[in-house]
Design a protein around this motif. Structure first.
Motif, PDB file in Angstrom:
ATOM      1  N   THR A   5       0.846  -1.203   0.000  1.00 17.45           N
ATOM      2  CA  THR A   5       0.000   0.000   0.000  1.00 17.45           C
ATOM      3  C   THR A   5       0.882   1.254   0.000  1.00 17.45           C
ATOM      4  O   THR A   5       2.073   1.186   0.335  1.00 17.45           O
ATOM      5  CB  THR A   5      -0.858   0.069   1.285  1.00 17.45           C
ATOM      6  OG1 THR A   5       0.028   0.105   2.413  1.00 17.45           O
ATOM      7  CG2 THR A   5      -1.793  -1.106   1.419  1.00 17.45           C
ATOM      8  N   ALA A   6       0.245   2.373  -0.293  1.00 19.75           N
ATOM      9  CA  ALA A   6       0.960   3.654  -0.239  1.00 19.75           C
ATOM     10  C   ALA A   6       1.398   3.949   1.190  1.00 19.75           C
ATOM     11  O   ALA A   6       2.453   4.552   1.423  1.00 19.75           O
ATOM     12  CB  ALA A   6       0.062   4.772  -0.757  1.00 19.75           C
ATOM     13  N   SER A   7       0.602   3.528   2.154  1.00 22.73           N
ATOM     14  CA  SER A   7       0.967   3.757   3.558  1.00 22.73           C
ATOM     15  C   SER A   7       2.303   3.088   3.871  1.00 22.73           C
ATOM     16  O   SER A   7       3.149   3.656   4.572  1.00 22.73           O
ATOM     17  CB  SER A   7      -0.087   3.176   4.505  1.00 22.73           C
ATOM     18  OG  SER A   7      -1.370   3.561   4.130  1.00 22.73           O
ATOM     19  N   GLU A   8       2.486   1.875   3.358  1.00 23.26           N
ATOM     20  CA  GLU A   8       3.749   1.176   3.609  1.00 23.26           C
ATOM     21  C   GLU A   8       4.908   1.897   2.945  1.00 23.26           C
ATOM     22  O   GLU A   8       5.997   2.011   3.512  1.00 23.26           O
ATOM     23  CB  GLU A   8       3.685  -0.248   3.046  1.00 23.26           C
ATOM     24  CG  GLU A   8       2.913  -1.230   3.898  1.00 23.26           C
ATOM     25  CD  GLU A   8       2.625  -2.511   3.115  1.00 23.26           C
ATOM     26  OE1 GLU A   8       1.456  -2.725   2.768  1.00 23.26           O
ATOM     27  OE2 GLU A   8       3.565  -3.265   2.827  1.00 23.26           O
ATOM     28  N   ALA A   9       4.670   2.376   1.716  1.00 21.36           N
ATOM     29  CA  ALA A   9       5.735   3.083   0.997  1.00 21.36           C
ATOM     30  C   ALA A   9       6.147   4.340   1.760  1.00 21.36           C
ATOM     31  O   ALA A   9       7.344   4.636   1.903  1.00 21.36           O
ATOM     32  CB  ALA A   9       5.264   3.445  -0.407  1.00 21.36           C
ATOM     33  N   ASN A  14       6.007   7.218  -5.142  1.00 22.13           N
ATOM     34  CA  ASN A  14       5.102   6.076  -5.012  1.00 22.13           C
ATOM     35  C   ASN A  14       3.712   6.412  -5.548  1.00 22.13           C
ATOM     36  O   ASN A  14       3.238   7.535  -5.388  1.00 22.13           O
ATOM     37  CB  ASN A  14       5.005   5.704  -3.516  1.00 22.13           C
ATOM     38  CG  ASN A  14       3.815   4.816  -3.200  1.00 22.13           C
ATOM     39  OD1 ASN A  14       2.866   5.264  -2.568  1.00 22.13           O
ATOM     40  ND2 ASN A  14       3.841   3.578  -3.619  1.00 22.13           N
ATOM     41  N   PHE A  15       3.088   5.445  -6.192  1.00 20.07           N
ATOM     42  CA  PHE A  15       1.647   5.559  -6.469  1.00 20.07           C
ATOM     43  C   PHE A  15       1.044   4.163  -6.536  1.00 20.07           C
ATOM     44  O   PHE A  15       1.752   3.166  -6.530  1.00 20.07           O
ATOM     45  CB  PHE A  15       1.378   6.386  -7.730  1.00 20.07           C
ATOM     46  CG  PHE A  15       1.475   5.610  -9.021  1.00 20.07           C
ATOM     47  CD1 PHE A  15       2.696   5.364  -9.613  1.00 20.07           C
ATOM     48  CD2 PHE A  15       0.342   5.118  -9.646  1.00 20.07           C
ATOM     49  CE1 PHE A  15       2.798   4.651 -10.801  1.00 20.07           C
ATOM     50  CE2 PHE A  15       0.414   4.412 -10.843  1.00 20.07           C
ATOM     51  CZ  PHE A  15       1.648   4.183 -11.415  1.00 20.07           C
ATOM     52  N   ASN A  16      -0.284   4.140  -6.586  1.00 20.07           N
ATOM     53  CA  ASN A  16      -0.997   2.862  -6.521  1.00 20.07           C
ATOM     54  C   ASN A  16      -1.619   2.477  -7.858  1.00 20.07           C
ATOM     55  O   ASN A  16      -2.733   2.930  -8.157  1.00 20.07           O
ATOM     56  CB  ASN A  16      -2.136   2.938  -5.485  1.00 20.07           C
ATOM     57  CG  ASN A  16      -1.649   2.966  -4.060  1.00 20.07           C
ATOM     58  OD1 ASN A  16      -0.486   2.696  -3.790  1.00 20.07           O
ATOM     59  ND2 ASN A  16      -2.545   3.278  -3.128  1.00 20.07           N
TER      60      ASN A  16
END
Ligand SMILES: Cc1ncc(COP(=O)(O)O)c(C=O)c1O
Length: 480
Positions: free
Chosen positions: A147-151, A298-300
């Motif tokens: 996820t973006a949160s992890e990145a 980062n993107f999803n």
């Protein structure tokens, strides 16, 4: 279940999935259930003896579907999209079948190598600077995070570790705990809550930078805060810029912010969770100008690039910064090629050890849509958002609350927050479409995000008709 039955059931499941997607608009987009609804529908304990497959499938409609929010319904306009495509679903099946845990190159070479190449393919689609790509002379490369949160968190932890090393290179006796106690990270006041959370998990101070009238962070605002914090003896080390903020899809001015971060040795991470997909279109690529100053981006694709969840792509300019922050090398994970410089061991790039073969989804989607197909998909959603915007603008009772740049329209009835809260309650209670709100400059605002792959102009027209009718009711009920 043996292979023969799996063949039969698998084909049935594909039909079930295709029927679900094809007929999804006939389902109510938002469920009626109350908390705890499901427990009463199934036994208290797992069955002692195997059950019949038919009984299980029957329970999908009885137990599961009544409690599903249909994110892929063309009447779903909440949050941001989550991707869904047939090629990605097929690839996911294959990933499940191979079922490898690709924590190192040796743990499944194809899993690692396809990921590295897919990140390069996608990086090239985005016209990322070469330094971010793995297949070049540069020191960078890409990885799939969950996820973006992890990145955001991984970047923050890598930045923390880099800053500690930088300071200890000058002051070898300065204890790490003392440095960490002075570290300060920054993000926009409009940044996603996951950024603040990364600061909490990383055990560092986090300061929010005020935004301008477009809800964007400007260089001057960062400069002001940095001056104050440095005067107070703090050590700025990380700035998370957002391209496409969650409330209104605003864009921090990375071309102004990047040079400041670079000169202050601050790690600039870019979170473009939703908007990033649009940068594959040349007309939206200027929104990414300034990425050359970033340390990580980062993107999803699992939001808007037709690659089903989970697939959050992250690139770094310097692999060693990220690997160096998390390296653990027990004997049981080592392999003969790991020091050769020829392979990537993705376990060093992420928080968990295990990782699925997620790049298969990218490979299937990129090959079966082609860049042109993906661009057409993005453009279609942006066009639908513009269509909705035009309906809002043509109705004097409403106003647009933020520039409509991509697939999100922020709008409200002219009048009080109470009036708009009433309107949203009516919309969601009717359950014909689903929206969520946001707050912009103290105002309660409705967000209309084009989400589903199957959304067409007729759905947007219908959604607008519905909003407009409920607005009349809200205006009668609430003094304004
Ligand atoms: C700008 C932004 N960042 C981060 C996130 C969180 O994404 P994820 O669920 O991949 O952590 C979102 C979710 O919508 C977002 O809009």
């Amino acid at each position: 279940m043996d292979a023969a039955e799996f063949r039969r059931r698998g084909k049935e499941m594909v039909d079930l999935v295709a029927d679900y997607i094809e007929n999804i608009e006939k389902r109510q987009v938002y469920p009626d259930v109350q908390p705890g609804y499901l427990r009463a529908l199934i036994p208290e304990e797992a069955p002692e003896e195997p059950e019949m497959y038919e009984d299980l499938v029957r329970d999908i409609e009885r137990v599961i579907m009544p409690g599903v929010t249909h994110w892929h319904s063309p009447y779903f306009y909440a949050y941001f999209p989550t991707a869904n495509s047939f090629p990605a679903m097929l690839a996911d099946m294959l990933s499940g079948a191979i079922g490898c845990i690709g924590f190192s190159w040796a743990a499944s070479p194809a899993c690692t190598e396809l990921e590295t190449v897919m990140l390069d393919w996608l990086g090239k689609m985005l016209r990322l600077p070469e330094e971010f790509l793995a297949g070049t002379e540069g020191k960078g490369g890409g990885v799939i995070q969950g996820t973006a949160s992890e990145a955001t968190l991984v970047a923050l932890l890598a930045a923390r570790s880099r800053m500690i090393k930088l300071i200890q290179a000058d002051f070898p006796d300065r204890p790490e705990a003392d440095i960490v106690s002075k570290l300060v990270a920054y993000s926009s006041e409009q940044a996603h809550s996951s950024v603040e959370r990364a600061g909490l998990i990383g055990g560092v101070r986090m300061r929010k930078i005020p935004t301008d009238d477009k809800f964007a962070v400007r260089g001057e605002a960062l400069r002001r805060v940095l001056k104050e914090d440095k005067a107070a003896g703090l050590i700025p080390f990380y700035f998370c810029a957002t391209l496409g903020t969650t409330p209104s899809c605003a864009f921090d001015c990375i071309a102004e912010l990047g040079p400041i971060c670079n000169s202050e040795r601050i790690w600039m991470h870019i979170d473009a969770a939703y908007a990033g997909s649009a940068f594959i279109c040349p007309e939206f690529r200027p929104l990414l100008n300034g990425v050359e100053f970033a340390d990580s981006f980062n993107f999803n694709p699992h939001k808007w690039l037709l690659v089903n969840f989970d697939c959050s792509t992250m690139w770094v300019k310097s692999r060693s910064d990220i690997i160096g922050a998390f390296k653990m090398d027990p004997l049981y994970l080592k392999h003969e090629h790991q020091e050769s410089g020829l392979v990537t061991d993705y376990r060093h790039w992420q928080i968990p050890l295990g990782r699925r073969f997620r790049s298969l989804k990218m490979w299937f989607v990129f090959r079966l849509y082609g860049v042109r197909g993906l661009q057409a998909y993005i453009r279609k959603h942006v066009k639908l958002a513009k269509e909705f915007e035009s309906y809002v603008r043509s109705d004097q009772r409403f106003e647009i609350s933020a520039d409509v740049v991509l697939g999100l329209v922020c709008f409200r009835l002219k009048g009080s927050n109470e009036l708009n809260e009433t309107l949203l309650k009516k919309i969601n209670a009717a359950r014909r479409i689903h929206l969520v709100p946001c707050q912009l400059a103290g105002e309660f605002v409705l967000r209309f995000a084009v989400c589903a792959r199957t959304t067409e102009s007729r759905h947007v027209q219908e959604a607008w008709g519905h909003v407009s009718q409920l607005a009349s009711e809200a205006l009668k009920e609430v003094p304004h």
